[in-house]
Design a protein around this motif. Structure first.
Motif, mmCIF file in Angstrom:
data_model
loop_
_atom_site.group_PDB
_atom_site.id
_atom_site.type_symbol
_atom_site.label_atom_id
_atom_site.label_comp_id
_atom_site.label_asym_id
_atom_site.label_seq_id
_atom_site.Cartn_x
_atom_site.Cartn_y
_atom_site.Cartn_z
ATOM 1 N N ASP A 191 19.802 -40.933 3.529
ATOM 2 C CA ASP A 191 18.879 -40.920 2.400
ATOM 3 C C ASP A 191 18.309 -42.321 2.175
ATOM 4 O O ASP A 191 19.058 -43.303 2.186
ATOM 5 C CB ASP A 191 19.674 -40.459 1.166
ATOM 6 C CG ASP A 191 18.793 -39.984 0.040
ATOM 7 O OD1 ASP A 191 17.682 -39.512 0.308
ATOM 8 O OD2 ASP A 191 19.232 -40.077 -1.125
ATOM 9 N N GLU A 192 17.012 -42.396 1.957
ATOM 10 C CA GLU A 192 16.345 -43.681 1.699
ATOM 11 C C GLU A 192 16.730 -44.724 2.759
ATOM 12 O O GLU A 192 17.128 -45.840 2.429
ATOM 13 C CB GLU A 192 16.690 -44.161 0.289
ATOM 14 C CG GLU A 192 16.338 -43.102 -0.740
ATOM 15 C CD GLU A 192 15.939 -43.669 -2.078
ATOM 16 O OE1 GLU A 192 15.625 -44.867 -2.152
ATOM 17 O OE2 GLU A 192 15.907 -42.885 -3.031
ATOM 18 N N PHE A 193 16.585 -44.325 4.016
ATOM 19 C CA PHE A 193 17.045 -45.197 5.108
ATOM 20 C C PHE A 193 16.236 -46.486 5.205
ATOM 21 O O PHE A 193 16.712 -47.475 5.768
ATOM 22 C CB PHE A 193 17.020 -44.443 6.451
ATOM 23 C CG PHE A 193 15.665 -44.360 7.092
ATOM 24 C CD1 PHE A 193 14.700 -43.504 6.594
ATOM 25 C CD2 PHE A 193 15.342 -45.147 8.187
ATOM 26 C CE1 PHE A 193 13.436 -43.436 7.173
ATOM 27 C CE2 PHE A 193 14.078 -45.087 8.770
ATOM 28 C CZ PHE A 193 13.122 -44.226 8.253
ATOM 29 N N THR A 194 15.023 -46.523 4.624
ATOM 30 C CA THR A 194 14.218 -47.750 4.722
ATOM 31 C C THR A 194 14.671 -48.808 3.712
ATOM 32 O O THR A 194 14.130 -49.897 3.666
ATOM 33 C CB THR A 194 12.724 -47.452 4.517
ATOM 34 O OG1 THR A 194 12.577 -46.686 3.317
ATOM 35 C CG2 THR A 194 12.139 -46.683 5.674
ATOM 36 N N ARG A 195 15.664 -48.481 2.888
ATOM 37 C CA ARG A 195 16.256 -49.521 2.027
ATOM 38 C C ARG A 195 17.207 -50.412 2.845
ATOM 39 O O ARG A 195 17.545 -51.510 2.426
ATOM 40 C CB ARG A 195 16.989 -48.903 0.835
ATOM 41 C CG ARG A 195 16.034 -48.217 -0.102
ATOM 42 C CD ARG A 195 16.579 -47.970 -1.469
ATOM 43 N NE ARG A 195 15.570 -47.295 -2.267
ATOM 44 C CZ ARG A 195 14.603 -47.917 -2.917
ATOM 45 N NH1 ARG A 195 14.538 -49.229 -2.906
ATOM 46 N NH2 ARG A 195 13.702 -47.223 -3.587
ATOM 47 N N SER A 196 17.664 -49.918 3.992
ATOM 48 C CA SER A 196 18.492 -50.748 4.880
ATOM 49 C C SER A 196 17.563 -51.607 5.731
ATOM 50 O O SER A 196 16.419 -51.220 5.991
ATOM 51 C CB SER A 196 19.319 -49.868 5.824
ATOM 52 O OG SER A 196 20.054 -48.927 5.094
ATOM 53 N N HIS A 203 17.590 -20.725 -3.521
ATOM 54 C CA HIS A 203 18.798 -20.745 -2.681
ATOM 55 C C HIS A 203 19.740 -21.756 -3.282
ATOM 56 O O HIS A 203 19.478 -22.947 -3.209
ATOM 57 C CB HIS A 203 18.491 -21.188 -1.245
ATOM 58 C CG HIS A 203 17.561 -20.284 -0.513
ATOM 59 N ND1 HIS A 203 16.538 -20.728 0.253
ATOM 60 C CD2 HIS A 203 17.507 -18.934 -0.451
ATOM 61 C CE1 HIS A 203 15.872 -19.704 0.768
ATOM 62 N NE2 HIS A 203 16.451 -18.611 0.351
ATOM 63 N N ALA A 204 20.842 -21.289 -3.852
ATOM 64 C CA ALA A 204 21.899 -22.171 -4.389
ATOM 65 C C ALA A 204 21.308 -23.365 -5.137
ATOM 66 O O ALA A 204 21.561 -24.518 -4.801
ATOM 67 C CB ALA A 204 22.808 -22.639 -3.263
ATOM 68 N N GLY A 205 20.483 -23.084 -6.140
ATOM 69 C CA GLY A 205 19.959 -24.161 -6.983
ATOM 70 C C GLY A 205 18.662 -24.764 -6.480
ATOM 71 O O GLY A 205 17.993 -25.471 -7.224
ATOM 72 N N VAL A 206 18.295 -24.515 -5.232
ATOM 73 C CA VAL A 206 17.037 -25.073 -4.708
ATOM 74 C C VAL A 206 15.957 -23.996 -4.816
ATOM 75 O O VAL A 206 16.117 -22.899 -4.290
ATOM 76 C CB VAL A 206 17.192 -25.515 -3.240
ATOM 77 C CG1 VAL A 206 15.861 -25.982 -2.677
ATOM 78 C CG2 VAL A 206 18.232 -26.609 -3.136
ATOM 79 N N LEU A 233 26.578 -37.640 4.347
ATOM 80 C CA LEU A 233 25.491 -38.236 3.554
ATOM 81 C C LEU A 233 25.687 -39.748 3.462
ATOM 82 O O LEU A 233 26.774 -40.222 3.153
ATOM 83 C CB LEU A 233 25.490 -37.617 2.146
ATOM 84 C CG LEU A 233 24.506 -38.190 1.134
ATOM 85 C CD1 LEU A 233 23.052 -37.956 1.565
ATOM 86 C CD2 LEU A 233 24.731 -37.565 -0.247
ATOM 87 N N LEU A 234 24.620 -40.470 3.726
ATOM 88 C CA LEU A 234 24.665 -41.935 3.652
ATOM 89 C C LEU A 234 23.405 -42.411 2.932
ATOM 90 O O LEU A 234 22.322 -41.883 3.178
ATOM 91 C CB LEU A 234 24.688 -42.493 5.080
ATOM 92 C CG LEU A 234 24.726 -44.000 5.218
ATOM 93 C CD1 LEU A 234 26.111 -44.514 4.843
ATOM 94 C CD2 LEU A 234 24.415 -44.413 6.649
ATOM 95 N N THR A 244 15.729 -35.674 -1.276
ATOM 96 C CA THR A 244 17.184 -35.593 -1.077
ATOM 97 C C THR A 244 17.652 -34.151 -1.217
ATOM 98 O O THR A 244 18.460 -33.664 -0.417
ATOM 99 C CB THR A 244 17.899 -36.486 -2.120
ATOM 100 O OG1 THR A 244 17.265 -37.758 -2.125
ATOM 101 C CG2 THR A 244 19.364 -36.627 -1.815
ATOM 102 N N THR A 245 17.130 -33.467 -2.223
ATOM 103 C CA THR A 245 17.521 -32.067 -2.467
ATOM 104 C C THR A 245 17.207 -31.212 -1.241
ATOM 105 O O THR A 245 18.035 -30.418 -0.803
ATOM 106 C CB THR A 245 16.729 -31.534 -3.689
ATOM 107 O OG1 THR A 245 16.934 -32.440 -4.763
ATOM 108 C CG2 THR A 245 17.166 -30.148 -4.086
ATOM 109 N N LEU A 246 16.025 -31.389 -0.686
ATOM 110 C CA LEU A 246 15.628 -30.556 0.457
ATOM 111 C C LEU A 246 16.353 -30.978 1.731
ATOM 112 O O LEU A 246 16.695 -30.125 2.553
ATOM 113 C CB LEU A 246 14.114 -30.602 0.655
ATOM 114 C CG LEU A 246 13.328 -30.051 -0.545
ATOM 115 C CD1 LEU A 246 11.834 -30.090 -0.269
ATOM 116 C CD2 LEU A 246 13.759 -28.628 -0.894
ATOM 117 N N ALA A 247 16.629 -32.282 1.870
ATOM 118 C CA ALA A 247 17.383 -32.739 3.044
ATOM 119 C C ALA A 247 18.774 -32.093 3.042
ATOM 120 O O ALA A 247 19.241 -31.587 4.068
ATOM 121 C CB ALA A 247 17.499 -34.265 3.035
ATOM 122 N N LEU A 248 19.423 -32.086 1.882
ATOM 123 C CA LEU A 248 20.768 -31.490 1.808
ATOM 124 C C LEU A 248 20.701 -29.974 1.979
ATOM 125 O O LEU A 248 21.557 -29.373 2.619
ATOM 126 C CB LEU A 248 21.429 -31.862 0.468
ATOM 127 C CG LEU A 248 21.833 -33.342 0.370
ATOM 128 C CD1 LEU A 248 22.284 -33.691 -1.040
ATOM 129 C CD2 LEU A 248 22.959 -33.662 1.366
#
Ligand SMILES: Nc1ncnc2c1ncn2[C@@H]1O[C@H](COP(=O)(O)OP(=O)(O)OP(=O)(O)O)[C@@H](O)[C@H]1O
Length: 282
Positions: free
Chosen positions: A118-123, A4-7, A57-58, A41-45
């Motif tokens: 994305d990578e919310f545990t870096r905050s 699907h569109a590159g995924v 996206l953040l 990230t790819t699958l989240a988007l």
């Protein structure tokens, strides 16, 4: 395997994607967890776009604050109306309106968008605490210039997708239990060699046979002593595929250039040429 569109929807993730979509469609936030390069990230988007709403996206970051997530008061706008329509009557009306600069979470909550954090545990966990009332009470607290707080009612279509690397990675904070309790965590298993072959062929234009050879070559070098341990070999495979296509390098495990590229991509570039001599994919 479907694309699907590159995924590329490979067998190991097909069921997980459908379940994630089911949770999200029913308003339950999803947290995709897994080693670097397993496709979070790819699958989240991919999921976010499939929901058909605006996507915000953040990226998590040590210095990210609640203000950067939510927004902040920007000051006041003064409005003055002077009415002199009738000569003898002077009417003067003055009003002050507080202006607000909304950041991604506030925009997504207000408009019913999908926020991919994305990578919310870096905050730092305290920056992410604002997510708790959003998920539980469906309200977003907004601080005002006076120091008190107003609330934004979260749009019923608002959706949240989180991604994170495992806690043992550098620069990653522990996840608050209270937050984990409010989301469904799905752990991505990492792609098998055949799945990497399909993704590399679909993403880079090399043939499935070439992709197969490339994956085996990279896997061979990654298994050598001293190779840098990595979560997934997929990024290395995709980089190697792009280089061989662009530079016209033969996809032959005996080709010296291909072997050097494979060694570089798994962190073995420090090895001498002599040490690499005679090494073949076995
Ligand atoms: N199913 C897939 N189909 C096509 N390409 C994919 C797929 N999964 C991953 N990729 C590609 O593999 C690379 C790594 O994926 P991605 O960045 O999503 O991983 P990640 O788990 O978020 O990694 P990190 O934790 O390092 O941020 C990207 O180039 C991405 O486009």
């Amino acid at each position: 395997m479907q694309e699907h569109a590159g995924v590329v929807v490979t067998p190991s993730i097909a069921g997980l994607i459908e379940r994630a979509f089911m949770y999200l469609a029913n308003g339950i936030p999803v947290h995709l967890s897994g080693q670097p390069g397993v496709g979070k990230t790819t699958l989240a988007l991919h999921l976010a776009h499939r929901l058909g709403r605006s996507v915000h996206l953040l990226h998590g970051d040590e210095v990210l604050s609640t203000t950067e997530l939510v927004g902040a008061p920007l000051g006041f706008t003064r409005r003055l109306v002077v009415d002199e329509f009738i000569r003898s009557v002077h009417r003067r009306e003055e009003s002050l309106t507080e202006r607000w600069v909304a950041n991604r979470l506030a925009i997504a909550c207000r408009s019913g968008g999908v926020m991919v954090y994305d990578e919310f545990t870096r905050s730092r966990p305290e920056a992410n605490n604002v997510l708790l009332p959003v998920l539980e009470e469906r309200i977003l607290p907004l601080p005002t210039a006076h120091g008190d707080v107003t609330f934004l009612r979260v749009h019923p279509e608002f959706r949240l997708i989180l991604t994170s690397n495992p806690g043992e990675q550098a620069g990653v904070h522990a996840v608050q239990e209270a937050l984990l309790d409010r989301v469904v965590t799905l752990t991505l298993p990492g792609y098998g060699l055949d799945e990497m072959v399909s993704i590399a062929a679909a993403r880079t234009g090399i043939t499935p046979d070439q992709a197969h050879t490339l994956v085996e070559t990279i896997a061979h070098w990654a298994a050598r002593p001293g190779a840098r341990p990595r979560g997934s070999l997929l990024r290395a495979v995709l980089m190697a595929a792009r280089i061989v296509v662009a530079e016209g390098i033969p996809v032959d495990p005996a080709d010296a250039r291909l072997r050097s590229i494979a060694a570089d991509l798994v962190g073995l570039s420090g090895q001498t040429g002599e040490a690499r001599e005679g090494e073949m994919v076995g």
